[in-house]
Write an enzyme that holds these catalytic residues in place. Sequence first.
Site, short mmCIF file in Angstrom:
data_model
loop_
_atom_site.label_atom_id
_atom_site.label_comp_id
_atom_site.label_asym_id
_atom_site.label_seq_id
_atom_site.Cartn_x
_atom_site.Cartn_y
_atom_site.Cartn_z
N CYS A 83 64.98 44.10 6.19
CA CYS A 83 64.16 44.96 5.33
C CYS A 83 63.57 44.24 4.12
O CYS A 83 64.28 43.59 3.34
CB CYS A 83 64.99 46.15 4.87
SG CYS A 83 63.97 47.38 4.03
N CYS A 120 55.01 61.35 7.19
CA CYS A 120 56.39 60.86 7.01
C CYS A 120 56.49 60.09 5.70
O CYS A 120 55.80 59.09 5.52
CB CYS A 120 56.76 59.89 8.13
SG CYS A 120 56.49 60.57 9.76
N CYS A 211 64.95 62.38 13.83
CA CYS A 211 64.15 61.24 14.26
C CYS A 211 65.05 60.03 14.10
O CYS A 211 65.45 59.70 12.98
CB CYS A 211 62.91 61.12 13.36
SG CYS A 211 61.97 59.61 13.62
N1 SAM Z 1 66.15 53.71 3.36
C1 SAM Z 1 65.94 54.55 4.47
C2 SAM Z 1 66.79 54.15 5.65
O1 SAM Z 1 67.27 53.05 5.70
O2 SAM Z 1 66.93 54.99 6.54
C3 SAM Z 1 64.51 54.67 4.89
C4 SAM Z 1 63.58 53.51 5.00
S1 SAM Z 1 63.90 52.29 6.24
C5 SAM Z 1 62.63 51.16 5.80
C6 SAM Z 1 63.41 53.03 7.79
C7 SAM Z 1 63.48 52.20 9.03
O3 SAM Z 1 62.39 51.29 9.08
C8 SAM Z 1 64.67 51.32 9.25
O4 SAM Z 1 65.79 52.02 9.69
C9 SAM Z 1 64.16 50.37 10.32
O5 SAM Z 1 64.40 50.88 11.61
C10 SAM Z 1 62.68 50.32 10.06
N2 SAM Z 1 62.31 48.99 9.54
C11 SAM Z 1 62.53 48.54 8.30
N3 SAM Z 1 62.12 47.26 8.17
C12 SAM Z 1 61.64 46.88 9.39
C13 SAM Z 1 61.10 45.67 9.90
N4 SAM Z 1 61.00 44.60 9.16
N5 SAM Z 1 60.72 45.64 11.18
C14 SAM Z 1 60.84 46.74 11.96
N6 SAM Z 1 61.35 47.92 11.53
C15 SAM Z 1 61.76 47.99 10.26
FE1 SF4 Z 2 65.62 49.01 3.64
FE2 SF4 Z 2 66.50 51.53 4.11
FE3 SF4 Z 2 68.16 49.43 4.34
FE4 SF4 Z 2 67.27 50.18 1.93
S1 SF4 Z 2 68.58 51.36 3.32
S2 SF4 Z 2 67.44 48.07 2.69
S3 SF4 Z 2 65.18 50.80 2.44
S4 SF4 Z 2 66.34 49.88 5.61
#
Ligand code: SAM
Ligand code: SF4
Length: 336
Positions: A83, A120, A211
């Site tokens: 992330c 979203c 989801c």
């Molecule tokens: N913080 C919240 C969570 O972790 O559920 C919401 C945001 S998080 C960015 C949502 C999703 O985006 C993650 O669970 C992951 O599946 C997807 N995601 C995040 N970074 C990614 C990346 N570099 N490539 C592909 N999918 C990604």
């Molecule tokens: Fe990224 Fe969600 Fe993990 Fe935070 S909890 S680091 S926003 S994927």
Amino acid sequence: MTTTSTLQFASKAPKAPEPAPQPASTSARWRVAEVEALFALPLLDLMFRAQQTHRAHFKAGEVQRSTLLSIKTGGCSEDCGYCSQSARYHTGLERESLMPLDEVLEHARAAKANGSSRFCMGAAWRSPKEKDLAAVIDMVREVKKLGLETCVTLGMLDAEQARRLAEAGLDYYNHNVDTAPERYEEIVTTHTLQERFETIDKVRAAGINVCSGGIIGMGEDQLGRAGLIAQLANLTPPPESVPINKLIPFPGTPLADGSALDPFDFVRTVAVARITMPKSFVRLSAGREQMSDELQALCFMAGANSIFYGERLLTADNADASDDLSLFARLGLVSI
Ligand code: SAM
Ligand code: SF4
Ligand code: DTB
């Protein structure tokens, strides 16, 4: 046409495809080995089965479109290895505080005008604080009034937070399980997979659609992909919406170098998700910008029936909306 070639062809009458494995009974869980056996089918047999399943539950060619907006970007306490928004990695991403309601609504109106049916909103939190949740609840109420379905992804929730989001009219909560259970701790150490499931349960108990999906291309093998899909398919019921993301490798994150992924294995993952979760919307999610039109077409044939639509995902670029419109026209896809 020569008779010889016709005869040769006729003498090799096509065999019906081998029946692929099914869970032992309708109430049974998918065993990982059964899901792995689906992955091991010849691609054309797998695609055929996925199409049959798809057409039994959905109108072929109908694709739902969701637009994403990052309402609070970066500075997250968690250490998810893929992330860009984790405060632990130097990804060069600028932190932004919670977006004001009027700005969110501007984005939502634009998404609606562009033909998305769902909006979203994503926040980089481990879990929402009271003041933040109250603001997100206002966003959900107001976005809903525009006639859009609403989805938020805010990290872990307790039962009361889920109830309040449901009361505000939230349609979907996104909370991914991301990878196979055996690999979760390699990818994230600041929360557990068990905690992810607990939030999913609370969301479900509050009456919000779930989801949940994962990321492909984080160095997993076919068994790892089978493990990811099996745990999603074994949720009772399976998530209404299943995003299949292809890793976007961000410089500065532990997964910055990515890993080689055979594009057909991505297609296989979509097909296996379709077969094991026949009634769920399977969303072709992150990573579409790097996919060729032909690869995306294969994913739609494999049973993907939803996309993220619009120029941005959360922090990364998405496929161009104008390219998507042209692809839909060329493939005869209809947006719903
Ligand atoms: N913080 C919240 C969570 O972790 O559920 C919401 C945001 S998080 C960015 C949502 C999703 O985006 C993650 O669970 C992951 O599946 C997807 N995601 C995040 N970074 C990614 C990346 N570099 N490539 C592909 N999918 C990604
Ligand atoms: Fe990224 Fe969600 Fe993990 Fe935070 S909890 S680091 S926003 S994927
Ligand atoms: C999901 O499974 N994928 C979306 C949405 N749910 C929140 C997020 C993809 C994020 C891709 C990387 C980024 O934009 O930062």
